[in-house]
Design an enzyme around this catalytic site. Sequence first.
Site, short mmCIF file in Angstrom:
data_model
loop_
_atom_site.label_atom_id
_atom_site.label_comp_id
_atom_site.label_asym_id
_atom_site.label_seq_id
_atom_site.Cartn_x
_atom_site.Cartn_y
_atom_site.Cartn_z
N GLY A 10 0.83 -1.20 0.00
CA GLY A 10 0.00 0.00 0.00
C GLY A 10 0.86 1.25 0.00
N GLY A 116 5.29 -7.71 3.42
CA GLY A 116 5.07 -8.47 2.20
C GLY A 116 6.18 -8.21 1.19
N THR A 137 5.67 1.26 6.25
CA THR A 137 4.27 0.94 6.52
C THR A 137 3.74 1.93 7.53
OG1 THR A 137 2.72 -0.57 7.60
CG2 THR A 137 5.01 -0.90 8.14
N ASP A 139 1.57 1.17 9.49
CA ASP A 139 1.21 0.34 10.65
C ASP A 139 2.35 0.19 11.66
OD1 ASP A 139 -1.18 -0.03 9.37
OD2 ASP A 139 -0.70 -2.02 8.62
N ARG A 183 -3.84 -4.11 11.28
CA ARG A 183 -4.45 -5.43 11.13
C ARG A 183 -3.97 -6.38 12.23
NH1 ARG A 183 -5.93 -6.22 6.02
NH2 ARG A 183 -5.59 -8.43 6.17
N ARG A 276 -21.63 6.21 18.26
CA ARG A 276 -21.42 6.34 16.81
C ARG A 276 -20.02 5.86 16.48
NH1 ARG A 276 -26.00 7.84 17.41
NH2 ARG A 276 -27.01 9.73 16.64
O1 F6P Z 1 -0.72 -2.20 5.71
C1 F6P Z 1 -1.23 -0.95 5.56
C2 F6P Z 1 -2.72 -0.95 5.54
O2 F6P Z 1 -3.07 0.40 5.52
C3 F6P Z 1 -3.40 -1.72 6.66
O3 F6P Z 1 -3.38 -1.11 7.90
C4 F6P Z 1 -4.78 -1.90 6.09
O4 F6P Z 1 -5.44 -2.99 6.68
C5 F6P Z 1 -4.48 -2.16 4.67
O5 F6P Z 1 -3.26 -1.53 4.37
C6 F6P Z 1 -5.55 -1.68 3.72
O6 F6P Z 1 -5.21 -2.09 2.45
P1 F6P Z 1 -6.02 -1.63 1.15
O7 F6P Z 1 -5.62 -0.22 0.85
O8 F6P Z 1 -5.55 -2.56 0.10
O9 F6P Z 1 -7.48 -1.75 1.46
#
Ligand code: F6P
Length: 359
Positions: A10, A116, A137, A139, A183, A276
Amino acid sequence: MRIGISTGGGDCPGLNAVIRAAVKTAVGTLGHEAVGVEDGLEGLLRPNKLVQLSPARVRGLLPRGGTILGANNRANPFAYPVRGAEGVQEQDISDAVLGRLETLGIDAMMFIGGDGTQTIAQRLREKGLQVVGVPKTIDNDLMATDYTFGFDTAVNIAMEALDRLHTTAESHDRVLLLEVMGRDAGWIAMHAGLAGGADVILLPEIPWRFDAVLDKLERRRRAGTTFSIVVVAEGATELGGEAVVQEEALPGRVRRLGGAAERLADRLTDAGWEARAIVLGHIQRGGTPTAFDRVLATRLGHHAARMMDEGRYGRMAALRGTDIVDVDLTEAAGKVKVIGPDSSLLHAARDIDVSLGEG
Ligand code: F6P
Protein backbone atom coordinates in the site's frame (compact mmCIF):
# COMPACT_ATOMS: atom_id res chain seq x y z
CA MET A 1 25.37 0.39 -12.10
CA ARG A 2 21.72 0.46 -13.17
CA ILE A 3 19.51 0.45 -10.07
CA GLY A 4 15.80 -0.34 -10.10
CA ILE A 5 13.53 1.22 -7.49
CA SER A 6 10.08 -0.14 -6.66
CA THR A 7 7.44 0.81 -4.09
CA GLY A 8 5.46 -2.28 -3.05
CA GLY A 9 2.31 -2.83 -1.01
CA GLY A 10 0.00 0.00 0.00
CA ASP A 11 1.11 3.60 -0.40
CA CYS A 12 2.42 5.56 2.56
CA PRO A 13 3.41 9.18 3.27
CA GLY A 14 7.17 9.48 2.81
CA LEU A 15 7.61 7.10 -0.13
CA ASN A 16 8.44 9.99 -2.45
CA ALA A 17 10.93 11.34 0.07
CA VAL A 18 12.75 7.97 0.02
CA ILE A 19 12.82 7.94 -3.79
CA ARG A 20 14.09 11.53 -3.81
CA ALA A 21 16.93 10.86 -1.37
CA ALA A 22 17.89 7.57 -3.01
CA VAL A 23 18.05 9.16 -6.47
CA LYS A 24 19.90 12.27 -5.32
CA THR A 25 22.47 10.04 -3.60
CA ALA A 26 22.77 7.21 -6.13
CA VAL A 27 22.56 9.28 -9.31
CA GLY A 28 23.49 12.81 -8.28
CA THR A 29 26.34 12.03 -5.90
CA LEU A 30 27.53 8.52 -6.73
CA GLY A 31 27.03 8.56 -10.51
CA HIS A 32 24.85 5.46 -10.93
CA GLU A 33 21.76 5.20 -13.09
CA ALA A 34 18.31 4.75 -11.50
CA VAL A 35 15.04 3.60 -13.04
CA GLY A 36 11.68 3.47 -11.31
CA VAL A 37 9.57 0.34 -11.79
CA GLU A 38 5.94 1.43 -11.78
CA ASP A 39 3.07 -0.19 -9.88
CA GLY A 40 5.14 -2.47 -7.69
CA LEU A 41 6.62 -5.40 -9.60
CA GLU A 42 3.70 -5.21 -12.01
CA GLY A 43 5.88 -2.72 -13.87
CA LEU A 44 8.26 -5.53 -14.82
CA LEU A 45 5.50 -7.54 -16.43
CA ARG A 46 4.12 -4.88 -18.72
CA PRO A 47 5.75 -2.68 -21.37
CA ASN A 48 6.46 1.02 -20.84
CA LYS A 49 6.39 0.86 -17.06
CA LEU A 50 9.92 2.07 -16.35
CA VAL A 51 10.75 5.70 -15.64
CA GLN A 52 14.19 7.21 -15.76
CA LEU A 53 14.94 8.82 -12.38
CA SER A 54 17.25 11.80 -12.19
CA PRO A 55 17.75 14.51 -9.55
CA ALA A 56 15.66 16.81 -11.76
CA ARG A 57 12.84 14.24 -11.94
CA VAL A 58 12.60 13.98 -8.12
CA ARG A 59 12.59 17.71 -7.49
CA GLY A 60 9.70 18.95 -5.31
CA LEU A 61 8.79 15.50 -4.02
CA LEU A 62 9.39 15.97 -0.28
CA PRO A 63 5.89 17.14 0.69
CA ARG A 64 4.09 14.94 -1.81
CA GLY A 65 2.10 12.00 -0.42
CA GLY A 66 1.57 8.71 -2.28
CA THR A 67 4.29 7.49 -4.62
CA ILE A 68 5.24 8.75 -8.08
CA LEU A 69 5.97 5.10 -8.98
CA GLY A 70 2.50 3.82 -8.13
CA ALA A 71 1.79 1.17 -5.50
CA ASN A 72 0.34 -2.28 -5.82
CA ASN A 73 -0.41 -4.91 -3.21
CA ARG A 74 -1.38 -7.56 -5.75
CA ALA A 75 1.91 -8.06 -7.55
CA ASN A 76 3.66 -10.76 -5.51
CA PRO A 77 5.65 -12.68 -8.15
CA PHE A 78 5.55 -15.80 -5.95
CA ALA A 79 1.73 -15.73 -5.73
CA TYR A 80 0.69 -13.77 -8.77
CA PRO A 81 -3.02 -13.89 -9.65
CA VAL A 82 -3.41 -15.40 -13.13
CA ARG A 83 -6.79 -15.94 -14.80
CA GLY A 84 -7.14 -19.41 -16.30
CA ALA A 85 -9.81 -21.97 -17.17
CA GLU A 86 -10.48 -22.57 -13.46
CA GLY A 87 -10.77 -18.90 -12.55
CA VAL A 88 -8.08 -16.75 -10.93
CA GLN A 89 -5.25 -18.73 -9.32
CA GLU A 90 -1.92 -17.82 -7.72
CA GLN A 91 1.19 -18.70 -9.74
CA ASP A 92 4.94 -18.37 -9.18
CA ILE A 93 6.17 -16.06 -11.94
CA SER A 94 9.42 -15.09 -10.18
CA ASP A 95 11.61 -16.55 -12.96
CA ALA A 96 9.87 -14.31 -15.48
CA VAL A 97 10.52 -11.30 -13.25
CA LEU A 98 14.21 -12.17 -12.89
CA GLY A 99 14.48 -12.69 -16.66
CA ARG A 100 12.90 -9.33 -17.32
CA LEU A 101 15.31 -7.58 -14.93
CA GLU A 102 18.21 -9.14 -16.81
CA THR A 103 16.79 -8.07 -20.18
CA LEU A 104 16.38 -4.54 -18.87
CA GLY A 105 19.97 -4.49 -17.63
CA ILE A 106 18.92 -3.77 -14.03
CA ASP A 107 21.83 -4.83 -11.80
CA ALA A 108 20.18 -4.43 -8.41
CA MET A 109 16.76 -3.60 -6.95
CA MET A 110 15.76 -1.31 -4.10
CA PHE A 111 12.48 -2.54 -2.63
CA ILE A 112 10.65 0.05 -0.56
CA GLY A 113 7.85 -1.73 1.27
CA GLY A 114 6.42 -3.48 4.28
CA ASP A 115 6.54 -7.08 5.43
CA GLY A 116 5.07 -8.47 2.20
CA THR A 117 7.55 -6.57 0.03
CA GLN A 118 10.57 -7.44 2.20
CA THR A 119 9.54 -11.10 2.07
CA ILE A 120 9.44 -10.90 -1.74
CA ALA A 121 12.84 -9.16 -1.68
CA GLN A 122 14.29 -11.94 0.48
CA ARG A 123 12.92 -14.67 -1.80
CA LEU A 124 14.28 -12.94 -4.91
CA ARG A 125 17.61 -12.60 -3.10
CA GLU A 126 17.58 -16.36 -2.51
CA LYS A 127 17.19 -16.73 -6.28
CA GLY A 128 20.29 -14.61 -6.85
CA LEU A 129 19.01 -11.05 -7.24
CA GLN A 130 21.00 -8.23 -5.63
CA VAL A 131 18.44 -6.52 -3.39
CA VAL A 132 18.28 -3.81 -0.75
CA GLY A 133 15.19 -3.13 1.37
CA VAL A 134 13.72 0.07 2.79
CA PRO A 135 11.06 -0.44 5.50
CA LYS A 136 7.69 1.20 4.91
CA THR A 137 4.27 0.94 6.52
CA ILE A 138 1.92 3.28 8.31
CA ASP A 139 1.21 0.34 10.65
CA ASN A 140 4.78 0.36 12.10
CA ASP A 141 4.55 -3.43 12.38
CA LEU A 142 7.79 -4.31 10.58
CA MET A 143 10.46 -6.11 12.61
CA ALA A 144 14.09 -5.00 12.85
CA THR A 145 13.38 -1.28 12.69
CA ASP A 146 12.20 0.85 15.60
CA TYR A 147 9.92 2.95 13.41
CA THR A 148 8.77 2.96 9.82
CA PHE A 149 8.14 6.21 7.97
CA GLY A 150 4.45 6.96 7.40
CA PHE A 151 3.55 5.89 10.93
CA ASP A 152 4.08 9.32 12.47
CA THR A 153 1.91 10.93 9.80
CA ALA A 154 -0.87 8.38 10.31
CA VAL A 155 -0.75 8.88 14.09
CA ASN A 156 -0.95 12.65 13.73
CA ILE A 157 -3.96 12.38 11.42
CA ALA A 158 -5.70 10.02 13.84
CA MET A 159 -4.82 12.30 16.77
CA GLU A 160 -6.35 15.28 15.01
CA ALA A 161 -9.49 13.24 14.34
CA LEU A 162 -9.67 12.38 18.06
CA ASP A 163 -9.29 16.04 19.04
CA ARG A 164 -12.22 16.87 16.77
CA LEU A 165 -14.30 13.96 18.01
CA HIS A 166 -13.83 15.12 21.61
CA THR A 167 -15.72 18.37 21.08
CA THR A 168 -18.67 16.79 19.32
CA ALA A 169 -18.79 13.81 21.72
CA GLU A 170 -18.90 16.21 24.66
CA SER A 171 -21.58 18.40 23.11
CA HIS A 172 -23.88 15.42 22.50
CA ASP A 173 -23.05 13.27 25.53
CA ARG A 174 -22.06 10.42 23.22
CA VAL A 175 -19.62 7.58 23.00
CA LEU A 176 -17.64 8.07 19.79
CA LEU A 177 -15.58 5.20 18.45
CA LEU A 178 -12.75 5.83 15.98
CA GLU A 179 -11.56 2.86 13.94
CA VAL A 180 -7.97 3.15 12.78
CA MET A 181 -5.77 0.89 10.65
CA GLY A 182 -3.70 -1.88 12.16
CA ARG A 183 -4.45 -5.43 11.13
CA ASP A 184 -2.08 -7.36 13.38
CA ALA A 185 -0.56 -4.64 15.53
CA GLY A 186 -2.12 -1.74 17.38
CA TRP A 187 0.68 0.83 17.07
CA ILE A 188 -1.48 3.50 15.41
CA ALA A 189 -4.35 2.88 17.83
CA MET A 190 -2.07 3.02 20.86
CA HIS A 191 -0.07 6.10 19.89
CA ALA A 192 -3.06 8.03 18.55
CA GLY A 193 -5.16 6.98 21.54
CA LEU A 194 -2.54 8.19 24.02
CA ALA A 195 -1.88 11.40 22.06
CA GLY A 196 -5.58 12.08 21.62
CA GLY A 197 -6.67 11.28 25.18
CA ALA A 198 -8.83 8.24 24.40
CA ASP A 199 -10.66 6.59 27.29
CA VAL A 200 -10.58 3.11 25.78
CA ILE A 201 -8.03 1.70 23.30
CA LEU A 202 -8.68 -1.69 21.74
CA LEU A 203 -5.74 -3.46 20.11
CA PRO A 204 -5.24 -6.62 18.04
CA GLU A 205 -2.73 -7.73 20.70
CA ILE A 206 -5.25 -7.75 23.58
CA PRO A 207 -8.68 -9.33 23.01
CA TRP A 208 -11.28 -7.07 24.58
CA ARG A 209 -14.22 -7.89 26.83
CA PHE A 210 -17.49 -6.03 26.49
CA ASP A 211 -17.96 -5.87 30.27
CA ALA A 212 -14.57 -4.19 30.66
CA VAL A 213 -15.44 -1.52 28.08
CA LEU A 214 -18.81 -0.92 29.76
CA ASP A 215 -17.15 -0.70 33.15
CA LYS A 216 -14.90 2.14 31.98
CA LEU A 217 -17.81 4.05 30.39
CA GLU A 218 -19.92 3.64 33.51
CA ARG A 219 -17.12 4.79 35.80
CA ARG A 220 -16.78 7.92 33.71
CA ARG A 221 -20.52 8.54 33.83
CA ARG A 222 -20.59 8.06 37.61
CA ALA A 223 -17.75 10.59 37.87
CA GLY A 224 -19.89 13.10 35.96
CA THR A 225 -18.35 12.82 32.48
CA THR A 226 -21.09 12.13 30.00
CA PHE A 227 -19.03 11.36 26.90
CA SER A 228 -16.26 8.92 26.05
CA ILE A 229 -13.81 8.31 23.23
CA VAL A 230 -12.88 4.80 22.13
CA VAL A 231 -10.11 3.97 19.64
CA VAL A 232 -10.46 0.63 17.90
CA ALA A 233 -7.72 -0.92 15.74
CA GLU A 234 -9.32 -2.60 12.73
CA GLY A 235 -7.79 -5.93 13.80
CA ALA A 236 -9.00 -5.78 17.42
CA THR A 237 -11.14 -8.76 18.40
CA GLU A 238 -13.46 -9.55 21.25
CA LEU A 239 -12.18 -12.30 23.55
CA GLY A 240 -13.11 -15.57 21.83
CA GLY A 241 -14.27 -13.71 18.73
CA GLU A 242 -12.94 -13.07 15.22
CA ALA A 243 -11.73 -9.97 13.38
CA VAL A 244 -14.43 -8.17 11.39
CA VAL A 245 -13.76 -8.93 7.72
CA GLN A 246 -15.02 -6.78 4.83
CA GLU A 247 -13.73 -9.06 2.10
CA GLU A 248 -12.15 -12.51 2.35
CA ALA A 249 -8.71 -12.99 0.79
CA LEU A 250 -8.83 -13.30 -3.00
CA PRO A 251 -5.93 -14.81 -5.00
CA GLY A 252 -2.89 -12.56 -4.62
CA ARG A 253 -4.48 -10.41 -1.91
CA VAL A 254 -4.89 -10.39 1.85
CA ARG A 255 -8.33 -10.24 3.42
CA ARG A 256 -9.75 -6.76 3.98
CA LEU A 257 -10.72 -5.83 7.53
CA GLY A 258 -13.18 -3.15 8.64
CA GLY A 259 -16.23 -2.68 10.83
CA ALA A 260 -14.85 -3.52 14.28
CA ALA A 261 -15.88 -0.11 15.68
CA GLU A 262 -19.35 -0.29 14.14
CA ARG A 263 -19.91 -3.70 15.68
CA LEU A 264 -18.95 -2.45 19.14
CA ALA A 265 -21.06 0.69 18.68
CA ASP A 266 -24.07 -1.53 17.93
CA ARG A 267 -23.46 -3.47 21.13
CA LEU A 268 -23.23 -0.24 23.12
CA THR A 269 -26.42 1.07 21.51
CA ASP A 270 -28.20 -2.15 22.49
CA ALA A 271 -26.92 -1.59 26.04
CA GLY A 272 -28.54 1.86 26.12
CA TRP A 273 -25.63 4.13 25.17
CA GLU A 274 -25.72 6.68 22.39
CA ALA A 275 -22.76 5.57 20.29
CA ARG A 276 -21.42 6.34 16.81
CA ALA A 277 -18.58 4.71 14.92
CA ILE A 278 -16.24 6.56 12.56
CA VAL A 279 -13.83 4.75 10.24
CA LEU A 280 -10.77 6.87 9.49
CA GLY A 281 -9.67 4.53 6.68
CA HIS A 282 -7.35 5.71 3.93
CA ILE A 283 -7.29 9.29 5.20
CA GLN A 284 -4.49 7.89 7.41
CA ARG A 285 -2.45 6.97 4.35
CA GLY A 286 -2.99 10.01 2.19
CA GLY A 287 -1.45 13.46 2.06
CA THR A 288 1.78 15.10 3.02
CA PRO A 289 4.24 13.43 5.45
CA THR A 290 5.17 15.00 8.78
CA ALA A 291 8.65 16.43 9.33
CA PHE A 292 9.62 13.28 11.28
CA ASP A 293 8.61 11.04 8.38
CA ARG A 294 10.32 13.23 5.78
CA VAL A 295 13.59 13.09 7.69
CA LEU A 296 13.34 9.35 8.42
CA ALA A 297 12.47 8.62 4.77
CA THR A 298 15.37 10.77 3.59
CA ARG A 299 17.84 9.03 5.89
CA LEU A 300 16.62 5.57 4.87
CA GLY A 301 16.68 6.39 1.14
CA HIS A 302 20.17 7.82 1.44
CA HIS A 303 21.41 4.83 3.43
CA ALA A 304 19.91 2.32 0.98
CA ALA A 305 21.65 4.06 -1.95
CA ARG A 306 24.97 3.93 -0.08
CA MET A 307 24.41 0.22 0.69
CA MET A 308 24.00 -0.47 -3.02
CA ASP A 309 27.06 1.56 -3.91
CA GLU A 310 29.11 -0.44 -1.39
CA GLY A 311 27.65 -3.79 -2.51
CA ARG A 312 25.93 -4.50 0.83
CA TYR A 313 23.07 -6.55 -0.61
CA GLY A 314 20.50 -8.77 1.06
CA ARG A 315 20.04 -6.15 3.74
CA MET A 316 17.42 -3.64 4.82
CA ALA A 317 18.06 -0.11 6.03
CA ALA A 318 16.60 0.38 9.51
CA LEU A 319 16.21 2.84 12.38
CA ARG A 320 17.75 1.64 15.64
CA GLY A 321 17.42 4.19 18.41
CA THR A 322 18.54 7.38 16.71
CA ASP A 323 20.88 5.65 14.23
CA ILE A 324 20.29 4.42 10.71
CA VAL A 325 21.82 0.97 10.34
CA ASP A 326 21.27 -2.01 8.08
CA VAL A 327 20.14 -5.50 9.03
CA ASP A 328 19.92 -8.82 7.21
CA LEU A 329 16.62 -9.03 5.33
CA THR A 330 15.75 -12.24 7.15
CA GLU A 331 15.42 -10.21 10.37
CA ALA A 332 12.41 -8.41 8.90
CA ALA A 333 10.92 -10.66 6.23
CA GLY A 334 7.85 -12.62 7.25
CA LYS A 335 7.77 -11.27 10.80
CA VAL A 336 5.29 -8.91 12.43
CA LYS A 337 6.28 -6.49 15.20
CA VAL A 338 3.45 -6.23 17.71
CA ILE A 339 3.12 -4.34 21.00
CA GLY A 340 4.67 -6.81 23.45
CA PRO A 341 3.09 -7.59 26.83
CA ASP A 342 5.87 -5.72 28.65
CA SER A 343 5.65 -2.60 26.50
CA SER A 344 5.84 0.62 28.49
CA LEU A 345 2.98 1.85 26.30
CA LEU A 346 0.66 -0.68 27.91
CA HIS A 347 1.89 0.13 31.43
CA ALA A 348 1.47 3.87 30.86
CA ALA A 349 -2.01 3.45 29.41
CA ARG A 350 -3.18 1.33 32.35
CA ASP A 351 -1.63 3.63 34.94
CA ILE A 352 -3.37 6.70 33.52
CA ASP A 353 -6.67 4.78 33.58
CA VAL A 354 -7.03 4.17 29.86
CA SER A 355 -9.01 0.95 29.48
CA LEU A 356 -7.54 -1.65 27.12
CA GLY A 357 -10.75 -3.67 27.38
CA GLU A 358 -9.11 -6.28 29.61
CA GLY A 359 -10.08 -7.87 32.83
O1 F6P B 1 -0.72 -2.20 5.71
C1 F6P B 1 -1.23 -0.95 5.56
C2 F6P B 1 -2.72 -0.95 5.54
O2 F6P B 1 -3.07 0.40 5.52
C3 F6P B 1 -3.40 -1.72 6.66
O3 F6P B 1 -3.38 -1.11 7.90
C4 F6P B 1 -4.78 -1.90 6.09
O4 F6P B 1 -5.44 -2.99 6.68
C5 F6P B 1 -4.48 -2.16 4.67
O5 F6P B 1 -3.26 -1.53 4.37
C6 F6P B 1 -5.55 -1.68 3.72
O6 F6P B 1 -5.21 -2.09 2.45
P1 F6P B 1 -6.02 -1.63 1.15
O7 F6P B 1 -5.62 -0.22 0.85
O8 F6P B 1 -5.55 -2.56 0.10
O9 F6P B 1 -7.48 -1.75 1.46
